[in-house]
Write a protein that holds these residues in place. Structure first.
Motif, short mmCIF file in Angstrom:
data_model
loop_
_atom_site.label_atom_id
_atom_site.label_comp_id
_atom_site.label_asym_id
_atom_site.label_seq_id
_atom_site.Cartn_x
_atom_site.Cartn_y
_atom_site.Cartn_z
N ARG A 201 0.83 -1.20 0.00
CA ARG A 201 0.00 0.00 0.00
C ARG A 201 0.86 1.25 0.00
NH1 ARG A 201 -2.17 -4.18 2.81
NH2 ARG A 201 -4.40 -4.59 2.54
N ARG A 202 0.30 2.33 -0.55
CA ARG A 202 0.99 3.61 -0.58
C ARG A 202 0.16 4.66 0.15
NH1 ARG A 202 1.30 5.54 -5.79
NH2 ARG A 202 3.34 6.53 -5.52
N TRP A 203 0.87 5.58 0.82
CA TRP A 203 0.21 6.58 1.66
C TRP A 203 0.86 7.94 1.44
CZ3 TRP A 203 -3.40 3.91 4.73
CH2 TRP A 203 -3.18 2.53 4.86
N ARG A 204 0.05 9.00 1.52
CA ARG A 204 0.56 10.36 1.41
C ARG A 204 0.41 11.04 2.77
NH1 ARG A 204 1.72 12.50 -3.21
NH2 ARG A 204 0.26 11.13 -4.33
N THR A 227 -9.14 2.04 -11.00
CA THR A 227 -8.54 2.49 -9.75
C THR A 227 -7.96 1.30 -9.01
OG1 THR A 227 -10.09 4.33 -9.56
CG2 THR A 227 -8.96 3.65 -7.55
N ARG A 228 -6.71 1.42 -8.63
CA ARG A 228 -6.03 0.34 -7.93
C ARG A 228 -5.78 0.75 -6.49
NH1 ARG A 228 -0.19 -1.10 -10.05
NH2 ARG A 228 0.15 0.98 -9.22
N ASP A 229 -6.30 -0.05 -5.55
CA ASP A 229 -6.13 0.26 -4.13
C ASP A 229 -4.74 -0.11 -3.63
OD1 ASP A 229 -8.75 0.92 -4.35
OD2 ASP A 229 -9.52 -0.69 -3.09
N THR A 230 -4.20 -1.22 -4.14
CA THR A 230 -2.93 -1.73 -3.66
C THR A 230 -2.08 -2.25 -4.83
OG1 THR A 230 -3.71 -4.01 -3.34
CG2 THR A 230 -4.02 -2.47 -1.49
N ILE A 231 -0.82 -2.50 -4.55
CA ILE A 231 0.07 -3.15 -5.51
C ILE A 231 0.09 -4.63 -5.15
CG2 ILE A 231 2.44 -3.30 -6.36
CD1 ILE A 231 2.76 -0.34 -5.37
N LEU A 232 -0.24 -5.47 -6.10
CA LEU A 232 -0.33 -6.91 -5.83
C LEU A 232 0.57 -7.66 -6.79
CD1 LEU A 232 -1.62 -9.18 -4.20
CD2 LEU A 232 -3.54 -9.17 -5.82
N GLU A 233 1.78 -7.99 -6.35
CA GLU A 233 2.75 -8.71 -7.17
C GLU A 233 3.27 -9.97 -6.49
OE1 GLU A 233 3.72 -8.14 -10.29
OE2 GLU A 233 2.42 -6.38 -10.54
#
Length: 397
Positions: A201-204, A227-233
Motif C-alpha cells: 500500500r501507498r500513503w501520502r 482504480t487500484r487500491d494496492t500493488i499486488l505482485e
C-alpha cells in the motif's frame, strides 16, 4: 521456581530433534567471520554516521551498535524487558535511537549518551517496524504494528499525528515501511507499507493530513483506466520493501514469503520487472549496481548477477533464519544478521566471490575443516521462544 530454557528438557519430535542436531553441527563454521552475540537478532539498520557500523535489534531486549571493522559490540542501549523487533536512527540531527518492541511500545535513547528518553505508546500489539523522516522541517517517526496500524509521531514530543489503516480494514500485521525518495517532498512524504497479506500500500503524509493513495492504472487486456487500491505482485506476506536506484530511476524491491524477491518498476506502475526465486521465505533483499542479495528462512545468503538474473554464488554460514541484510563499503560487502545471534560479513567484489566459490568447492571435498563456535543458550524460556517464532511468522501462509 526457575524454568529451564534448554530445549533438551522438553518433548522433541523427530523432525525438531533432527533440525536441532543439524543446526548444532552447522554452528561450528566460521564462514563470514562471525561476530557472536548472546541473543537472537531480529533486525538491522546501517549507522548513518559510520560506514563501518550497524545497529541491531535483539531478542534480549536491547539495541546494540556493532563495528564490523573493529568487531566492537559494547555500545548497548538497554531498558526493555521484551524482545526489540526494529531499530531506527532519527530525531534532530540523528540524535535519537528508536526501537519498536514486543511490549507494544517504542523506546528511545540519546544516541551518544545512551540515556533513556520517552516511550511512545499507541499500538495495541507488537511494534514491528520503525522509520524516521522529516516533514516541513519537523522530525517524525513512523511505526507499523501487528495491530495493522501505521502511526505517525512527532519524534520530539511523542505526540501522535496520524493513525493509518486500510480503508477496507483488511490489512494484516504491518511488516515493513519505506519512504519513496522520488515522490516525497519537503511538504509531504509518500510512504509504502507491506504486511502479512500480499498487498503493498501507498500513503501520502503531511503534517495536517494522511491518506491512502489510490492509483489510476491502465489494464493491459482492456486498455481501460481502473482504480487500484494496492500493488499486488506477490502471493503472500511481504516481509521487506526498500527503494534502490539513482535520481528518477528508483525502483521498489521486495522480499516475500512466497519465496521470491522482486524489483517492482516505477516506470511500469509498480509491476514486477525482475524476479529472483530464492526458494524459501525471503526475509531480506539488498541491491548493488552489480548484485542482488537475498536471504531468509533457509539460512543462506544468495548473490544474484543483476545483469543476467542468474544465481552467482550462495554463501553458507548461518544456522538459523537470516533476518536482515545491509550493504557496506560502497557495495563491496554485505552484512547479514540472524536468529542464530551472529553478524557475518560477505564479500561482493568479483575476486571475493571467485575465492568463495573455490573455497566452497574445496570444502565439499573435505579440504576445509570447520572450527567449533560454542553453541549459545537462548535467554528466552521455551514459551517465549514459541511466542517469538509466532511473531516472526505472523500472517504467513
Amino acid at each position: 521456581m526457575s524454568r529451564s530454557t534448554d530445549p533438551g528438557h522438553f518433548f522433541q519430535t523427530d523432525a525438531s530433534e533432527s533440525t536441532r542436531a543439524r543446526r548444532a553441527a552447522k554452528s561450528g563454521n566460521k564462514n563470514g567471520n562471525p561476530i557472536v552475540l548472546q541473543s537472537k537478532i531480529l533486525s538491522v539498520t546501517p549507522d548513518p554516521f559510520s560506514p563501518a557500523c550497524i545497529y541491531i535489534a535483539e531478542s534480549a531486549g536491547c539495541v546494540r551498535r556493532v563495528n564490523i571493522e573493529t568487531r566492537d559490540s559494547k555500545t548497548v542501549y538497554r531498558g526493555p524487558t521484551a524482545p526489540v523487533t526494529s531499530v531506527a536512527v532519527g530525531g534532530h540531527g540523528g540524535s535519537t535511537i528508536f526501537a519498536g518492541c514486543w511490549d507494544k511500545d517504542i523506546w528511545t535513547w540519546n544516541r551518544e549518551s545512551r540515556s533513556l528518553g520517552k516511550k511512545f505508546k499507541g499500538h495495541s500489539d507488537f511494534v514491528k517496524v520503525v522509520i524516521a523522516g522529516k516533514v516541513e522541517g519537523k522530525d517524525i517517526l513512523i511505526s507499523g504494528g501487528a495491530d495493522s496500524k501505521i502511526i505517525v509521531w512527532d519524534s520530539t514530543t511523542g505526540e501522535r499525528l496520524h493513525t493509518l489503516r486500510d480503508k477496507s480494514d483488511n490489512m494484516m500485521a504491518v511488516q515493513d515501511l519505506a519512504l519513496d525518495p522520488v515522490e516525497s517532498t519537503v511538504a509531504e512524504l509518500v510512504l509504502v507499507s507491506s504486511s502479512s497479506d500480499p498487498h503493498i500500500r501507498r500513503w501520502r503524509i503531511s503534517l495536517s493530513s494522511a491518506a491512502q493513495i489510490f492509483d489510476s492504472v491502465q489494464e493491459e487486456s482492456t486498455q481501460n483506466k481502473v482504480t487500484r487500491d494496492t500493488i499486488l505482485e506477490h502471493e503472500t506476506s511481504v516481509y521487506q520493501i526498500s527503494f534502490s536506484g539513482e535520481e528518477d530511476d528508483v525502483d521498489l524491491w521486495t522480499a516475500s514469503a512466497d519465496g521470491t524477491a522482486k524489483c517492482l518498476s516505477r516506470a511500469r506502475n509498480w509491476s514486477a520487472e525482475d524476479s529472483y526465486q530464492h526458494g524459501d521465505y525471503v526475509r531480506a533483499v539488498a541491491v548493488t549496481d552489480d548484485w542482488v542479495i537475498t536471504a531468509g528462512r533457509d539460512e543462506d545468503v544468495k548473490v544474484w548477477d543483476r545483469a543476467t538474473g542468474k544465481l552467482w554464488h550462495t554463501y553458507e554460514g548461518h544456522y538459523e533464519e537470516v533476518t536482515g541484510l545491509v550493504v557496506l563499503e560502497d557495495g563491496r560487502k554485505v552484512i547479514s544478521v540472524s536468529i542464530d545471534g551472529t553478524v557475518r560479513t560477505w564479500g561482493l567484489g568479483r575476486a571475493d566471490l571467485e575465492k568463495a566459490r573455490k573455497e566452497r568447492e574445496e570444502e565439499s571435498k573435505g579440504v576445509v575443516k570447520d572450527e567449533k563456535v560454542p553453541e549459545k543458550k537462548s535467554l528466552l524460556t521455551a514459551e517465549e521462544e514459541a511466542e517469538l517464532a509466532e511473531l516472526m511468522d505472523s500472517g504467513d501462509e
